[in-house]
Every structure is written in structure tokens, then in C-alpha cells.
Design a protein around this motif. Structure first.
Motif, PDB file in Angstrom:
ATOM      1  N   ALA A  67      62.650 -55.262  31.561  1.00  0.00           N
ATOM      2  CA  ALA A  67      62.326 -54.221  32.527  1.00  0.00           C
ATOM      3  C   ALA A  67      60.999 -54.506  33.207  1.00  0.00           C
ATOM      4  N   VAL A  68      60.930 -54.154  34.488  1.00  0.00           N
ATOM      5  CA  VAL A  68      59.715 -54.300  35.276  1.00  0.00           C
ATOM      6  C   VAL A  68      59.072 -52.931  35.433  1.00  0.00           C
ATOM      7  N   GLU A  69      57.780 -52.861  35.239  1.00  0.00           N
ATOM      8  CA  GLU A  69      57.061 -51.627  35.536  1.00  0.00           C
ATOM      9  C   GLU A  69      56.857 -51.545  37.049  1.00  0.00           C
ATOM     10  N   THR A  70      57.321 -50.484  37.657  1.00  0.00           N
ATOM     11  CA  THR A  70      57.157 -50.295  39.088  1.00  0.00           C
ATOM     12  C   THR A  70      56.362 -49.021  39.361  1.00  0.00           C
ATOM     13  N   HIS A  71      55.644 -49.030  40.467  1.00  0.00           N
ATOM     14  CA  HIS A  71      54.838 -47.884  40.872  1.00  0.00           C
ATOM     15  C   HIS A  71      55.110 -47.650  42.353  1.00  0.00           C
ATOM     16  N   ASP A  72      56.075 -46.803  42.634  1.00  0.00           N
ATOM     17  CA  ASP A  72      56.518 -46.549  43.996  1.00  0.00           C
ATOM     18  C   ASP A  72      55.897 -45.279  44.553  1.00  0.00           C
ATOM     19  N   VAL A  73      55.575 -45.316  45.830  1.00  0.00           N
ATOM     20  CA  VAL A  73      55.031 -44.156  46.535  1.00  0.00           C
ATOM     21  C   VAL A  73      55.992 -43.822  47.669  1.00  0.00           C
ATOM     22  N   TRP A  74      56.692 -42.706  47.525  1.00  0.00           N
ATOM     23  CA  TRP A  74      57.693 -42.301  48.510  1.00  0.00           C
ATOM     24  C   TRP A  74      57.274 -40.988  49.149  1.00  0.00           C
ATOM     25  N   THR A  75      57.426 -40.911  50.456  1.00  0.00           N
ATOM     26  CA  THR A  75      57.109 -39.690  51.191  1.00  0.00           C
ATOM     27  C   THR A  75      58.385 -39.053  51.711  1.00  0.00           C
ATOM     28  N   PHE A  76      58.560 -37.769  51.399  1.00  0.00           N
ATOM     29  CA  PHE A  76      59.715 -37.004  51.828  1.00  0.00           C
ATOM     30  C   PHE A  76      59.303 -36.022  52.916  1.00  0.00           C
ATOM     31  N   ALA A  77      60.187 -35.797  53.873  1.00  0.00           N
ATOM     32  CA  ALA A  77      59.858 -34.929  55.001  1.00  0.00           C
ATOM     33  C   ALA A  77      60.984 -33.923  55.262  1.00  0.00           C
ATOM     34  N   ARG A  78      60.588 -32.790  55.817  1.00  0.00           N
ATOM     35  CA  ARG A  78      61.565 -31.762  56.174  1.00  0.00           C
ATOM     36  C   ARG A  78      60.930 -30.786  57.157  1.00  0.00           C
ATOM     37  N   THR A  79      61.753 -30.243  58.073  1.00  0.00           N
ATOM     38  CA  THR A  79      61.316 -29.176  58.963  1.00  0.00           C
ATOM     39  C   THR A  79      61.541 -27.848  58.261  1.00  0.00           C
ATOM     40  N   LEU A  80      60.481 -27.119  57.994  1.00  0.00           N
ATOM     41  CA  LEU A  80      60.604 -25.850  57.278  1.00  0.00           C
ATOM     42  C   LEU A  80      61.405 -24.843  58.092  1.00  0.00           C
ATOM     43  N   LYS A  81      62.141 -23.988  57.369  1.00  0.00           N
ATOM     44  CA  LYS A  81      62.962 -22.925  57.946  1.00  0.00           C
ATOM     45  C   LYS A  81      64.101 -23.457  58.817  1.00  0.00           C
ATOM     46  N   SER A  82      64.424 -24.741  58.667  1.00  0.00           N
ATOM     47  CA  SER A  82      65.569 -25.288  59.388  1.00  0.00           C
ATOM     48  C   SER A  82      66.835 -25.035  58.576  1.00  0.00           C
ATOM     49  N   ARG A  83      67.990 -25.192  59.198  1.00  0.00           N
ATOM     50  CA  ARG A  83      69.249 -24.967  58.499  1.00  0.00           C
ATOM     51  C   ARG A  83      69.543 -26.052  57.476  1.00  0.00           C
ATOM     52  N   ASP A  84      68.979 -27.218  57.682  1.00  0.00           N
ATOM     53  CA  ASP A  84      69.190 -28.325  56.746  1.00  0.00           C
ATOM     54  C   ASP A  84      68.233 -28.160  55.572  1.00  0.00           C
ATOM     55  N   PRO A  85      68.745 -27.947  54.349  1.00  0.00           N
ATOM     56  CA  PRO A  85      67.862 -27.722  53.204  1.00  0.00           C
ATOM     57  C   PRO A  85      67.317 -29.004  52.595  1.00  0.00           C
ATOM     58  N   ASN A  86      67.774 -30.155  53.076  1.00  0.00           N
ATOM     59  CA  ASN A  86      67.459 -31.416  52.413  1.00  0.00           C
ATOM     60  C   ASN A  86      66.140 -32.029  52.875  1.00  0.00           C
ATOM     61  N   TRP A  87      65.384 -32.482  51.900  1.00  0.00           N
ATOM     62  CA  TRP A  87      64.214 -33.319  52.181  1.00  0.00           C
ATOM     63  C   TRP A  87      64.695 -34.745  52.286  1.00  0.00           C
ATOM     64  N   LYS A  88      64.190 -35.477  53.277  1.00  0.00           N
ATOM     65  CA  LYS A  88      64.625 -36.865  53.471  1.00  0.00           C
ATOM     66  C   LYS A  88      63.466 -37.827  53.309  1.00  0.00           C
ATOM     67  N   LEU A  89      63.792 -38.974  52.756  1.00  0.00           N
ATOM     68  CA  LEU A  89      62.778 -39.995  52.528  1.00  0.00           C
ATOM     69  C   LEU A  89      62.333 -40.576  53.856  1.00  0.00           C
ATOM     70  N   ALA A  90      61.062 -40.432  54.158  1.00  0.00           N
ATOM     71  CA  ALA A  90      60.530 -40.863  55.443  1.00  0.00           C
ATOM     72  C   ALA A  90      59.735 -42.167  55.347  1.00  0.00           C
ATOM     73  N   ASP A  91      59.302 -42.524  54.149  1.00  0.00           N
ATOM     74  CA  ASP A  91      58.492 -43.732  54.006  1.00  0.00           C
ATOM     75  C   ASP A  91      58.452 -44.131  52.542  1.00  0.00           C
ATOM     76  N   THR A  92      58.377 -45.427  52.281  1.00  0.00           N
ATOM     77  CA  THR A  92      58.213 -45.915  50.915  1.00  0.00           C
ATOM     78  C   THR A  92      57.148 -46.997  50.886  1.00  0.00           C
ATOM     79  N   ASP A  93      56.496 -47.078  49.749  1.00  0.00           N
ATOM     80  CA  ASP A  93      55.473 -48.106  49.560  1.00  0.00           C
ATOM     81  C   ASP A  93      55.372 -48.359  48.063  1.00  0.00           C
ATOM     82  N   GLU A  94      54.546 -49.329  47.699  1.00  0.00           N
ATOM     83  CA  GLU A  94      54.313 -49.656  46.297  1.00  0.00           C
ATOM     84  C   GLU A  94      52.821 -49.706  46.035  1.00  0.00           C
ATOM     85  N   GLU A  95      52.440 -49.355  44.812  1.00  0.00           N
ATOM     86  CA  GLU A  95      51.039 -49.482  44.404  1.00  0.00           C
ATOM     87  C   GLU A  95      50.858 -50.768  43.630  1.00  0.00           C
TER      88      GLU A  95
END
Length: 216
Positions: A188-216
């Protein structure tokens, strides 16, 4: 026909539970594998703490909200009072697993439900390159050792929450003949991922979507 309908219902259910979508980098195709997965301690769930906990009450090892994220989280809660921090963290961990597994399997349809368009495109390009090379991945997420909200912000109604995932991943890459060319499923590899999730508040879509990923 019933089986197809059932699969569609399952996919719809999973989409409603998601809090994420893909980013711009993968970082999980080929990596050195320093130690055996069975030698790693199993992940211990981290209990969520209230956002307004006093600084002296915070355990720097186990807390799952970093101080710089607290103001942004308060703004998000004020902007949409149904938002629940602990539920978000749990959903983000589930989405992290589902996103990685979809990418490893080359399931672009599943990724389209999880990520914003630019992220889906980046993952699609990586999948296409892998297919052209005749390579396949047999990766496995062994455990998520820690999931922490490291940052949060609200700009108008546009909310963004950044998660840091400390995880163990076992990875194998095979060539067109099925030969292992990198990795091992017993390590196994130790990974350290940094993911940013985005969403428009009060929108009909309840889902947060992954907007960016990076690694430390």
C-alpha cells in the motif's frame, strides 16, 4: 430489462448521496509501494467536533476541521441552514472512494455524475491515454485513515470546501498482455490528497461536485 432498470435506480440513489466530483490530477496510476497493506493499522473513525469548540478543547491529532475552515463553514451554514458538517465529511469520504474506483475502472459515465466538466475532461484524457497504451489498473483503496476539512469559503451562493484525505492505496498496472508492469496489490502507498468540492447553495441540485484535486 428489470436488471437495467435496477442498475439505473441504484445509480440515481448513489448520485443523490454524493458530495463530490473529480479534479484535475489523478496521482494514483503508478507510485512506489513502500510497505505491505496488512502491516498498516486499520482506520479509526474520527468523531466530528462542533465548529465552535474552544481552541483548548481541540485535539490536534483527531480534529477533522482545521481552524482556517471554520469561518467559511459558518458562512455556508448561514447560507443554507440544512447543511450538516458531519454528514458532508461522511459523504465526501464515500465520494472519494467512488471517484477513484470509477477512474481506475475507466467508467467515464460514472465520473460525469461526480465531477465538474473540466475535471471530467481531465480524467477522460487520462483514461484515453491509458487505453491507447493498452494498460489497465487494478487499484484498491485499502483505507481512509483521516478525512479533514482544511478550508471552506462562500462567494455569493458559490460554496467551496476543501478536504484532505490521508489514505492507503494498493496499486497494480498491467500491460495489454496482462503482465504486471508496476505496483503490487499486497503493498500500500500512503497518499495525501487535497480535493475541493463545490456547490451553489439553495440550488435544486443537492450534490457537491469535485472541482479540483491536488496532492500534498
Amino acid at each position: 430489462m428489470f436488471y437495467v432498470v435496477l442498475l439505473a435506480m441504484v445509480a440515481a440513489f448513489l448520485a443523490l448521496r454524493l458530495y463530490s466530483v473529480l479534479g484535475k490530477r489523478t496521482g494514483h496510476e503508478q507510485q512506489p509501494l513502500p510497505r505491505a497493506a496488512e502491516d498498516r493499522p486499520s482506520a479509526v473513525p474520527v468523531a466530528p467536533r462542533p465548529i465552535d469548540a474552544a481552541p483548548e478543547a481541540r485535539d490536534p491529532v483527531s480534529r477533522n476541521i482545521e481552524p482556517r475552515a471554520e469561518a467559511g463553514l459558518r458562512a455556508i451554514i448561514a447560507g443554507e441552514q440544512g447543511f450538516d458538517v458531519s454528514q458532508f465529511i461522511g459523504g465526501a469520504q464515500a465520494a472519494y472512494r467512488m471517484t477513484l474506483e470509477a477512474f481506475w475502472a475507466g467508467d467515464e459515465a460514472a465520473l460525469a455524475d461526480l465531477a465538474e466538466p473540466d475535471v471530467v475532461q481531465a480524467f477522460g484524457e487520462a483514461i484515453a491515454a491509458r487505453r491507447e497504451a493498452g494498460e489497465t489498473l487494478e487499484n484498491r483503496l485499502v483505507s481512509i485513515e483521516r478525512a479533514v476539512i482544511s478550508d471552506a469559503s462562500l462567494d455569493g451562493r458559490e460554496a467551496r470546501i476543501t478536504m484532505r484525505f490521508d489514505a492507503d492505496i494498493a496499486a497494480v498496472t498491467r500491460d495489454a498482455e496482462g503482465n504486471v508492469i508496476a505496483g503490487s496489490l499486497t503493498d500500500a502507498v500512503e497518499t495525501h490528497d487535497v480535493w475541493t468540492f463545490a456547490r451553489t447553495l439553495k440550488s435544486r441540485d443537492p450534490n457537491w461536485k469535485l472541482a479540483d484535486t491536488d496532492e500534498e
